[in-house]
Write a protein that holds these residues in place. Structure first.
Motif, PDB file in Angstrom:
ATOM      1  N   LYS A 340       3.301  -2.367   0.463  1.00 41.80           N
ATOM      2  CA  LYS A 340       4.058  -1.567   1.420  1.00 41.80           C
ATOM      3  C   LYS A 340       4.014  -0.098   0.991  1.00 41.80           C
ATOM      4  O   LYS A 340       3.701   0.782   1.786  1.00 41.80           O
ATOM      5  CB  LYS A 340       5.513  -2.030   1.486  1.00 41.80           C
ATOM      6  CG  LYS A 340       6.309  -1.217   2.494  1.00 41.80           C
ATOM      7  CD  LYS A 340       7.800  -1.390   2.370  1.00 41.80           C
ATOM      8  CE  LYS A 340       8.410  -0.215   1.652  1.00 41.80           C
ATOM      9  NZ  LYS A 340       9.855  -0.290   1.490  1.00 41.80           N
ATOM     10  N   GLN A 341       4.310   0.148  -0.288  1.00 44.80           N
ATOM     11  CA  GLN A 341       4.393   1.525  -0.758  1.00 44.80           C
ATOM     12  C   GLN A 341       3.068   2.256  -0.555  1.00 44.80           C
ATOM     13  O   GLN A 341       3.016   3.408  -0.150  1.00 44.80           O
ATOM     14  CB  GLN A 341       4.822   1.550  -2.229  1.00 44.80           C
ATOM     15  CG  GLN A 341       5.349   2.911  -2.669  1.00 44.80           C
ATOM     16  CD  GLN A 341       6.378   3.484  -1.676  1.00 44.80           C
ATOM     17  OE1 GLN A 341       7.340   2.817  -1.286  1.00 44.80           O
ATOM     18  NE2 GLN A 341       6.159   4.727  -1.222  1.00 44.80           N
ATOM     19  N   ARG A 342       1.975   1.558  -0.854  1.00 50.95           N
ATOM     20  CA  ARG A 342       0.652   2.190  -0.669  1.00 50.95           C
ATOM     21  C   ARG A 342       0.422   2.582   0.777  1.00 50.95           C
ATOM     22  O   ARG A 342      -0.099   3.648   1.078  1.00 50.95           O
ATOM     23  CB  ARG A 342      -0.432   1.204  -1.101  1.00 50.95           C
ATOM     24  CG  ARG A 342      -0.839   1.466  -2.510  1.00 50.95           C
ATOM     25  CD  ARG A 342      -1.997   0.736  -3.009  1.00 50.95           C
ATOM     26  NE  ARG A 342      -2.869   0.054  -2.084  1.00 50.95           N
ATOM     27  CZ  ARG A 342      -3.807  -0.770  -2.499  1.00 50.95           C
ATOM     28  NH1 ARG A 342      -3.937  -0.994  -3.794  1.00 50.95           N
ATOM     29  NH2 ARG A 342      -4.599  -1.365  -1.650  1.00 50.95           N
ATOM     30  N   LEU A 343       0.809   1.682   1.660  1.00 50.46           N
ATOM     31  CA  LEU A 343       0.587   1.941   3.083  1.00 50.46           C
ATOM     32  C   LEU A 343       1.540   3.012   3.611  1.00 50.46           C
ATOM     33  O   LEU A 343       1.201   3.760   4.523  1.00 50.46           O
ATOM     34  CB  LEU A 343       0.727   0.638   3.877  1.00 50.46           C
ATOM     35  CG  LEU A 343      -0.429  -0.337   3.628  1.00 50.46           C
ATOM     36  CD1 LEU A 343      -0.062  -1.750   4.031  1.00 50.46           C
ATOM     37  CD2 LEU A 343      -1.686   0.117   4.377  1.00 50.46           C
ATOM     38  N   VAL A 344       2.719   3.079   3.011  1.00 48.71           N
ATOM     39  CA  VAL A 344       3.649   4.146   3.381  1.00 48.71           C
ATOM     40  C   VAL A 344       3.064   5.486   2.933  1.00 48.71           C
ATOM     41  O   VAL A 344       3.046   6.458   3.684  1.00 48.71           O
ATOM     42  CB  VAL A 344       5.049   3.925   2.739  1.00 48.71           C
ATOM     43  CG1 VAL A 344       5.907   5.181   2.873  1.00 48.71           C
ATOM     44  CG2 VAL A 344       5.751   2.735   3.385  1.00 48.71           C
ATOM     45  N   ASP A 345       2.529   5.509   1.694  1.00 49.62           N
ATOM     46  CA  ASP A 345       1.946   6.748   1.168  1.00 49.62           C
ATOM     47  C   ASP A 345       0.792   7.239   2.032  1.00 49.62           C
ATOM     48  O   ASP A 345       0.592   8.433   2.188  1.00 49.62           O
ATOM     49  CB  ASP A 345       1.449   6.547  -0.275  1.00 49.62           C
ATOM     50  CG  ASP A 345       2.604   6.541  -1.262  1.00 49.62           C
ATOM     51  OD1 ASP A 345       3.709   6.984  -0.889  1.00 49.62           O
ATOM     52  OD2 ASP A 345       2.403   6.078  -2.401  1.00 49.62           O
ATOM     53  N   SER A 346       0.015   6.329   2.553  1.00 44.97           N
ATOM     54  CA  SER A 346      -1.102   6.810   3.357  1.00 44.97           C
ATOM     55  C   SER A 346      -0.720   6.958   4.824  1.00 44.97           C
ATOM     56  O   SER A 346      -1.541   7.344   5.644  1.00 44.97           O
ATOM     57  CB  SER A 346      -2.349   5.951   3.169  1.00 44.97           C
ATOM     58  OG  SER A 346      -2.012   4.619   2.970  1.00 44.97           O
ATOM     59  N   GLY A 347       0.524   6.668   5.155  1.00 48.44           N
ATOM     60  CA  GLY A 347       1.027   7.022   6.488  1.00 48.44           C
ATOM     61  C   GLY A 347       0.800   5.980   7.568  1.00 48.44           C
ATOM     62  O   GLY A 347       0.993   6.269   8.738  1.00 48.44           O
ATOM     63  N   TYR A 348       0.391   4.782   7.199  1.00 48.18           N
ATOM     64  CA  TYR A 348       0.137   3.782   8.236  1.00 48.18           C
ATOM     65  C   TYR A 348       1.385   3.012   8.625  1.00 48.18           C
ATOM     66  O   TYR A 348       1.502   2.523   9.736  1.00 48.18           O
ATOM     67  CB  TYR A 348      -0.968   2.820   7.787  1.00 48.18           C
ATOM     68  CG  TYR A 348      -2.244   3.555   7.490  1.00 48.18           C
ATOM     69  CD1 TYR A 348      -2.736   4.476   8.407  1.00 48.18           C
ATOM     70  CD2 TYR A 348      -2.936   3.360   6.303  1.00 48.18           C
ATOM     71  CE1 TYR A 348      -3.887   5.189   8.137  1.00 48.18           C
ATOM     72  CE2 TYR A 348      -4.089   4.072   6.027  1.00 48.18           C
ATOM     73  CZ  TYR A 348      -4.558   4.983   6.949  1.00 48.18           C
ATOM     74  OH  TYR A 348      -5.690   5.689   6.685  1.00 48.18           O
ATOM     75  N   VAL A 349       2.318   2.871   7.662  1.00 47.26           N
ATOM     76  CA  VAL A 349       3.586   2.221   7.981  1.00 47.26           C
ATOM     77  C   VAL A 349       4.718   3.087   7.432  1.00 47.26           C
ATOM     78  O   VAL A 349       4.489   3.989   6.623  1.00 47.26           O
ATOM     79  CB  VAL A 349       3.685   0.790   7.385  1.00 47.26           C
ATOM     80  CG1 VAL A 349       2.510  -0.065   7.790  1.00 47.26           C
ATOM     81  CG2 VAL A 349       3.808   0.831   5.862  1.00 47.26           C
ATOM     82  N   GLN A 350       5.928   2.789   7.906  1.00 47.68           N
ATOM     83  CA  GLN A 350       7.081   3.534   7.403  1.00 47.68           C
ATOM     84  C   GLN A 350       8.283   2.609   7.276  1.00 47.68           C
ATOM     85  O   GLN A 350       8.405   1.650   8.038  1.00 47.68           O
ATOM     86  CB  GLN A 350       7.400   4.699   8.348  1.00 47.68           C
ATOM     87  CG  GLN A 350       7.812   4.232   9.722  1.00 47.68           C
ATOM     88  CD  GLN A 350       7.734   5.339  10.763  1.00 47.68           C
ATOM     89  OE1 GLN A 350       7.057   6.345  10.580  1.00 47.68           O
ATOM     90  NE2 GLN A 350       8.437   5.144  11.859  1.00 47.68           N
TER      91      GLN A 350
END
Ligand SMILES: Nc1ncnc2c1ncn2[C@@H]1O[C@H](COP(=O)(O)OP(=O)(O)OP(=O)(O)O)[C@@H](O)[C@H]1O
Ligand SMILES: [Mg+2]
Length: 397
Positions: A340-350
């Motif tokens: 989750k954190q990785r995807l949040v960092d790259s802006g795909y999820v929040q």
């Protein structure tokens, strides 16, 4: 901004790296940085790291900054991160800038080590050309205008080893120049995770104090302004229902704003108004184009684990409880949190309310579901308030 006459084509600018006619949103940061160009009062703004979603406007932002800096009489140096950055700037860009100095500006350079600047008008030497040092060149440039400001923009920062090493070398030159008291602002644009890597390099203390700007989606009102103002500058008008539909289609995603606006503009180009029929046509085509040009590429770039996470998130109306995602993945919540954190960092999820996570790249959810691996249940409950996208669900195709 230039007025565009009817018949001269679309005022929209779909595609990567194309400076939009109307740069929506980000008013505060643009105003703050522009005031530095005016006052030389830098505060935390010697170094800016712009990160965010693919197609969110990072490159365009660098362009906005360059225009503002130039209009305040700053020197501007711009390049892309990557092999040869330091050499390109010190052997080509800087000598060109130095050679463009006026006669009276040049006279202020006496006493500096001109031979180190890589200039033709300083060469009366024999023997091999000395390697120009970027820090000296920057000092000379500044001196030519009484410690005048220099904006440096570096785009396409990424965490490849070569790029990081090269950026490290580049930043070291800037570090020296800043220590000499030069009025330099440097703006880097790239993927967030990569910029973090760069900051980790120890000699680059100025990067640690960087201003970080994370580009996501524009708000509905900002999206509306971009459509309305761009159409107006193009010399046409737009019906309210058409504008509403385009706003909902674009979901605040800058790439999609330009794409949808462009299709709507071209559908019936001789009419004075853009109509709902134009917007409807644009809707279909823009979603198709953004899916094939952006979303599918984003998807292909993701690791298998990231894809697994996103599949577990998909199909829930765009939003799910983390616990449910962990369940669907058959993994511990700790494990799932890392992805989750990785995807949040790259802006795909929040993160989206307590324990929930939601897609933040528009149409990624639909794309994944269209791959046939998403779960089609709709158990979504969303609060609606303020200038958020909850009030503007994407229209059905
Ligand atoms: N603030 C904005 N308002 C309106 N349109 C914008 C804005 N920012 C960017 N655009 C438009 O969005 C598209 C993508 O912009 P840009 O290339 O700057 O994104 P990017 O973040 O640099 O993408 P990438 O991650 O691929 O480098 C372009 O068509 C551009 O004209
Ligand atoms: Mg870019």
């Amino acid at each position: 901004m230039a007025e565009i006459s009817v018949g001269s084509g679309s005022p929209f600018t779909p595609g990567y790296g194309k400076q939009p006619l109307v740069f929506g949103g980000h008013h505060e940061v643009v105003a703050e940085l522009t005031s530095v160009f005016e006052t030389y009062d830098f505060g935390e703004n010697h170094s800016i790291l712009i990160s965010g979603l693919r197609g969110a406007g990072k490159t365009s932002m660098l362009g906005v900054l360059r225009d503002a800096a130039k209009s305040h009489g700053w020197f501007v140096v711009s390049d892309n991160a990557g092999a040869g950055l330091v050499d390109r700037v010190s052997r080509s860009t800087m000598p060109q800038l130095l050679e463009s100095l006026t006669g009276s500006e040049r006279t202020r350079l006496t006493g500096l080590q001109l031979a180190q600047l890589g200039l033709q008008w300083t060469t009366e030497r024999t023997g091999p050309e000395p390697k120009p040092l970027l820090r000296h060149q920057l000092a000379a440039l500044a001196a030519a205008r009484d410690n005048g400001g220099i904006l440096i923009t570096v785009d396409e920062v990424s965490s490849g080893k070569t790029r990081l090493r090269e950026l490290g070398r580049f930043a070291l030159e800037l570090q020296h120049a800043l220590e000499e008291g030069l009025n330099i602002m440097v703006a880097f644009a790239g993927v967030k995770i990569d910029l973090d890597e760069l900051v980790k390099q120890q000699h680059l203390t100025f990067l640690r104090r960087s201003r970080e700007v994370d580009f996501r989606l524009l708000a509905p009102s900002e999206t509306r302004d971009v459509f309305a103002q761009t159409v107006g500058l193009g010399g046409r008008a737009i019906d309210d229902d058409a504008l509403d539909l385009l706003v909902r289609v674009a979901q605040g995603y800058p790439y999609l704003i330009q794409l949808a606006g462009d299709y709507a503009w071209r559908h019936n180009v001789t009419a004075p108004q853009i109509s709902l029929a134009d917007a409807k046509d644009a809707h279909q085509r823009a979603i198709k184009a953004v899916t094939s040009r952006v979303i599918s590429r984003v998807w292909d770039d993701l690791s298998e684990q990231d894809q697994t996470f996103l599949r577990a998130l998909a199909g829930g109306g765009g939003r799910r409880k983390m616990a449910e995602i962990a369940d669907r993945m058959g993994r511990s919540s700790q494990y799932v949190n890392i992805y989750k954190q990785r995807l949040v960092d790259s802006g795909y999820v929040q993160p989206d309310g307590r324990g929930y996570v939601a897609f933040s790249l528009p149409y990624l959810d639909q794309y994944i579901s269209s791959l046939g691996q998403g779960d089609a249940t709709d158990d979504d409950v969303q609060p609606a308030s303020g200038d958020t996208w909850n009030d503007y669900p994407p229209p059905e195709l």
